[in-house]
Write a protein that holds these residues in place. Structure first.
Motif, short mmCIF file in Angstrom:
data_model
loop_
_atom_site.label_atom_id
_atom_site.label_comp_id
_atom_site.label_asym_id
_atom_site.label_seq_id
_atom_site.Cartn_x
_atom_site.Cartn_y
_atom_site.Cartn_z
N PRO A 83 64.25 88.30 -15.86
CA PRO A 83 63.61 89.67 -16.06
C PRO A 83 63.79 90.10 -14.74
O PRO A 83 63.91 91.54 -14.55
N GLU A 128 67.13 82.84 -22.29
CA GLU A 128 65.76 83.37 -21.90
C GLU A 128 65.90 84.60 -22.54
O GLU A 128 66.48 84.64 -23.40
N THR A 130 64.91 87.78 -21.48
CA THR A 130 65.10 89.79 -21.65
C THR A 130 66.22 90.12 -21.87
O THR A 130 66.55 90.95 -22.52
N HIS A 133 67.11 92.45 -26.07
CA HIS A 133 65.64 93.40 -25.36
C HIS A 133 67.25 94.34 -25.15
O HIS A 133 67.16 95.56 -25.24
N ASP A 171 64.85 80.57 -18.73
CA ASP A 171 63.93 80.71 -17.96
C ASP A 171 63.48 79.38 -16.97
O ASP A 171 62.92 80.27 -16.56
N GLU A 195 69.95 83.54 -14.50
CA GLU A 195 70.78 85.49 -14.87
C GLU A 195 71.60 86.10 -15.48
O GLU A 195 71.22 86.28 -16.33
#
Length: 253
Positions: A83, A128, A130, A133, A171, A195
């Motif tokens: 994030p 993860e 993020t 979205h 994550d 990430e």
């Protein structure tokens, strides 16, 4: 399912441009990493100058410009975790940067991969939240497709050994259980990070270029966790060399 509720609408309730303004004549290429010690050594070597700041509840992150071999580049330290990493990229893109080179550590899922050696992901497992979205739901996302040849040709020219393969972006680093590690290896993953899949997703959504690579750190492919060079203070000269590789790539793209 919540992670399948992707909305392709570009305008959100809160947008990075509501907080960050473009910077005139900002260099189009940025280099960033997750290690403060490596980043500080790079800034000191290049005599970076602060051109902007990003503010969070954790403090102020300076954004620098510096010259490497007569080319001006942006330098900043990116926050750990999908994030925050994506949030930083969103704001850097609004400033005017078009291409970002990201480097950092990863854990290896193949013990034959040497400590501190270069790993270039060509895809990432999206474990993860993020990325969902920014890109429609799927198990994986392609990474580094546009500049893979440029990067590998440069590494070959510099006689730097590297491994190409799939990464597992997760994550929950304290939930990398033996069962999950085995399953990810069966899926073809050679390393694990936090990430990469999310970084690739935001770059795709914003139509920017992102190149991400790793230097191998801890080993999860053994009966007991082997920390190897995971510590920020470990093998600093090797990590300086990896920072130089990122800068060399920056002047070629």
């Amino acid at each position: 399912m919540i992670l399948e509720e992707f909305d392709e609408t570009k305008k959100a309730v809160i947008n990075p441009e509501d907080i960050i303004k473009p910077i005139e004549q900002i260099p189009e290429v940025a280099v960033t990493c997750y290690s403060k010690i490596t980043f500080d050594r790079m800034i000191g070597e290049l005599n970076g100058k602060i051109i902007a700041t990003v503010n969070t509840a954790n403090g102020i992150t300076p954004i620098y410009s510096a010259y490497y071999k007569n080319k001006e580049v942006v330098l900043f330290m990116i926050d750990v975790g999908a994030p925050m990493s994506v949030g930083m990229l969103e704001e850097i893109f609004i400033m005017g940067v078009k291409k970002v080179i990201v480097f950092g550590t990863c854990g290896v899922l193949d013990q034959k991969i040497e400590d501190c050696s270069i790993i270039i992901p060509n895809s990432a497992v999206r474990d993860e939240g993020t990325s969902y979205h920014y890109v429609k739901a799927a198990d994986e996302i392609e990474v580094n497709q546009n500049y893979m040849n440029v990067f590998t040709e440069m590494l070959d020219e510099l006689h730097v050994r590297y491994t190409i393969g799939k990464t597992w972006s997760t994550d929950a680093f304290y939930r990398e259980t033996p069962k999950k590690v085995k399953h990810r290896k069966e899926q073809g993953c050679i390393c694990v990070d936090m990430e990469c899949s999310a970084n690739a997703a935001v770059a795709s959504f914003r139509k920017k270029e992102l190149i991400q690579f790793f230097y191998a750190a801890d080993n999860l492919d053994s009966e007991q966790w082997d920390v190897r060079s995971l510590s920020n203070h470990s093998k600093l000269e090797e990590k300086d060399r990896i920072a130089t590789i990122a800068l060399e790539l920056a002047i070629r793209i």
